[in-house]
Design an enzyme around this catalytic site. Structure first.
Site, PDB file in Angstrom:
ATOM      1  N   ASN A 113       0.795  -1.040   0.109  1.00 22.68           N
ATOM      2  CA  ASN A 113       0.082   0.061  -0.118  1.00 22.68           C
ATOM      3  C   ASN A 113       0.966   1.169   0.021  1.00 22.68           C
ATOM      4  O   ASN A 113       1.961   1.231   0.386  1.00 22.68           O
ATOM      5  CB  ASN A 113      -0.734   0.168   1.254  1.00 22.68           C
ATOM      6  CG  ASN A 113      -1.712   1.038   1.378  1.00 22.68           C
ATOM      7  OD1 ASN A 113      -2.452   1.617   0.287  1.00 22.68           O
ATOM      8  ND2 ASN A 113      -1.764   1.871   2.460  1.00 22.68           N
ATOM      9  N   HIS A 115       0.778   5.329   1.216  1.00 22.27           N
ATOM     10  CA  HIS A 115       0.103   6.031   2.186  1.00 22.27           C
ATOM     11  C   HIS A 115       0.699   7.568   2.265  1.00 22.27           C
ATOM     12  O   HIS A 115       1.701   7.597   2.378  1.00 22.27           O
ATOM     13  CB  HIS A 115       0.034   5.547   3.517  1.00 22.27           C
ATOM     14  CG  HIS A 115      -0.767   6.062   4.487  1.00 22.27           C
ATOM     15  ND1 HIS A 115      -2.297   6.598   4.568  1.00 22.27           N
ATOM     16  CD2 HIS A 115      -0.449   7.116   5.621  1.00 22.27           C
ATOM     17  CE1 HIS A 115      -2.674   7.004   5.453  1.00 22.27           C
ATOM     18  NE2 HIS A 115      -1.563   7.545   6.247  1.00 22.27           N
ATOM     19  N   SER A 142       4.722   6.890   2.268  1.00 29.87           N
ATOM     20  CA  SER A 142       5.317   5.599   2.615  1.00 29.87           C
ATOM     21  C   SER A 142       4.790   4.557   1.802  1.00 29.87           C
ATOM     22  O   SER A 142       3.540   4.426   1.605  1.00 29.87           O
ATOM     23  CB  SER A 142       4.946   5.283   4.184  1.00 29.87           C
ATOM     24  OG  SER A 142       5.536   6.435   4.964  1.00 29.87           O
ATOM     25  N   ASP A 151      -3.377   1.279   7.747  1.00 24.59           N
ATOM     26  CA  ASP A 151      -2.110   1.973   7.681  1.00 24.59           C
ATOM     27  C   ASP A 151      -0.787   1.334   8.445  1.00 24.59           C
ATOM     28  O   ASP A 151      -0.037   2.090   8.628  1.00 24.59           O
ATOM     29  CB  ASP A 151      -2.404   3.346   7.680  1.00 24.59           C
ATOM     30  CG  ASP A 151      -3.444   3.715   6.649  1.00 24.59           C
ATOM     31  OD1 ASP A 151      -3.307   3.021   5.391  1.00 24.59           O
ATOM     32  OD2 ASP A 151      -4.044   4.693   6.887  1.00 24.59           O
TER      33      ASP A 151
HETATM   34  C1  GAR Z   1      -2.903   8.764  -2.662  1.00 24.88           C
HETATM   35  O1  GAR Z   1      -2.456  10.001  -2.343  1.00 24.88           O
HETATM   36  C2  GAR Z   1      -2.518   7.473  -1.879  1.00 24.88           C
HETATM   37  O2  GAR Z   1      -1.427   7.670  -1.197  1.00 24.88           O
HETATM   38  C3  GAR Z   1      -3.740   7.662  -0.686  1.00 24.88           C
HETATM   39  O3  GAR Z   1      -4.924   7.902  -1.738  1.00 24.88           O
HETATM   40  C4  GAR Z   1      -4.427   8.792  -2.814  1.00 24.88           C
HETATM   41  C5  GAR Z   1      -4.808   8.102  -4.128  1.00 24.88           C
HETATM   42  O4  GAR Z   1      -4.390   8.806  -5.257  1.00 24.88           O
HETATM   43  N1  GAR Z   1      -4.042   6.313  -0.197  1.00 24.88           N
HETATM   44  C6  GAR Z   1      -4.386   6.415   1.267  1.00 24.88           C
HETATM   45  O5  GAR Z   1      -4.842   7.333   1.701  1.00 24.88           O
HETATM   46  C7  GAR Z   1      -4.442   4.894   1.652  1.00 24.88           C
HETATM   47  N2  GAR Z   1      -4.554   5.097   3.214  1.00 24.88           N
HETATM   48  P1  GAR Z   1      -4.480   8.376  -6.589  1.00 24.88           P
HETATM   49  O6  GAR Z   1      -5.797   7.574  -6.932  1.00 24.88           O
HETATM   50  O7  GAR Z   1      -4.418   9.492  -7.522  1.00 24.88           O
HETATM   51  O8  GAR Z   1      -3.282   7.122  -6.804  1.00 24.88           O
END
Ligand code: GAR
Length: 219
Positions: A113, A115, A142, A151
């Site tokens: 994942n 985050h 991360s 997470d």
């Molecule tokens: C990203 O910023 C990712 O790190 C976050 O969602 C966004 C997805 O963007 N994920 C989390 O917060 C997971 N806990 P994207 O759809 O443009 O890749």
């Protein structure tokens, strides 16, 4: 990139925009990542990332939680779909659902994942706003192996992004996102090359225990 390894088969799980998915596909196209995206699966049929994947002729599937009685049933169906593609690695790229212990165990060592925080700081949502409110002078992203903890799970690598006095949550999120894209591609490539693995005592890098997460230079 070493050519000795067969491309790793990825199934990418998304909930929305899919910019990390795009970064992965761009890196594959550019020859920087030895991987193939076998399928993109979303919990939201309207996720923009699914549209993009379809344009790229990648198999897509959407699985709506409202069609399942509970989380266990949903994750069993999800697992069945993911397994159809026999992935070497399951990549959570903005997949905004909590996964059941059974699902996580099934993919132990091949579920990662990304985050948007320097874990273990700021798990959960609204990380950019919370970092600003906490007066942090550094924020970042991360990549970690997924465990049953939200997470949580051992962090493989991080990238740091300075918090500027003039930052809004949106401006900070944008700069972090750009770094996420490099970070995710890098870690997936390490896994594809067999350089990063999850062992009983935690992540290993080049055959040795990774005691602290790799810190990547921001690009
Ligand atoms: C990203 O910023 C990712 O790190 C976050 O969602 C966004 C997805 O963007 N994920 C989390 O917060 C997971 N806990 P994207 O759809 O443009 O890749």
């Amino acid at each position: 990139m070493t050519e000795a390894h067969a491309p790793v088969k990825l199934v990418v799980l998304i909930s929305g925009r899919g910019s990390n998915l795009r970064a992965i596909l761009d890196a594959i196209d550019a020859g920087e990542l030895s991987a193939v995206v076998s399928a993109v699966i979303s919990n939201r049929a309207e996720a923009p990332g699914l549209v993009y994947a379809r344009e790229r002729a990648i198999d897509t599937l959407a699985l709506d939680a409202r069609d399942y009685p509970d989380r266990e049933a949903y994750d069993q169906a999800l697992q069945g779909m993911v397994d159809l593609f026999h992935p070497g690695l399951v990549v959570l790229a903005g997949f905004m659902r909590i996964l059941t212990p059974g699902f996580v165990r099934h993919y132990a060592g091949r579920l990662i994942n990304i985050h948007p925080s320097l874990l273990p700081e700021f798990r959960g949502l609204n990380t950019h706003q919370r970092a600003i409110e906490a007066g942090a002078d550094e924020h970042g992203a991360s990549v970690h192996f997924v465990t049953e903890e939200l997470d949580g799970g051992p962090v493989i690598a991080q990238v740091h992004v300075p918090v500027l006095v003039e930052d809004s949550p949106e401006s900070l999120a944008q700069r972090v996102l750009e770094q996420e894209h490099h970070l995710y591609v890098k870690v997936i490539q390490w896994i594809a090359e067999g350089r990063v693995t999850l062992e009983d005592d935690g992540p290993h890098f080049d055959g040795k225990p990774l005691k602290t997460p790799k810190q990547l230079e921001a690009k």
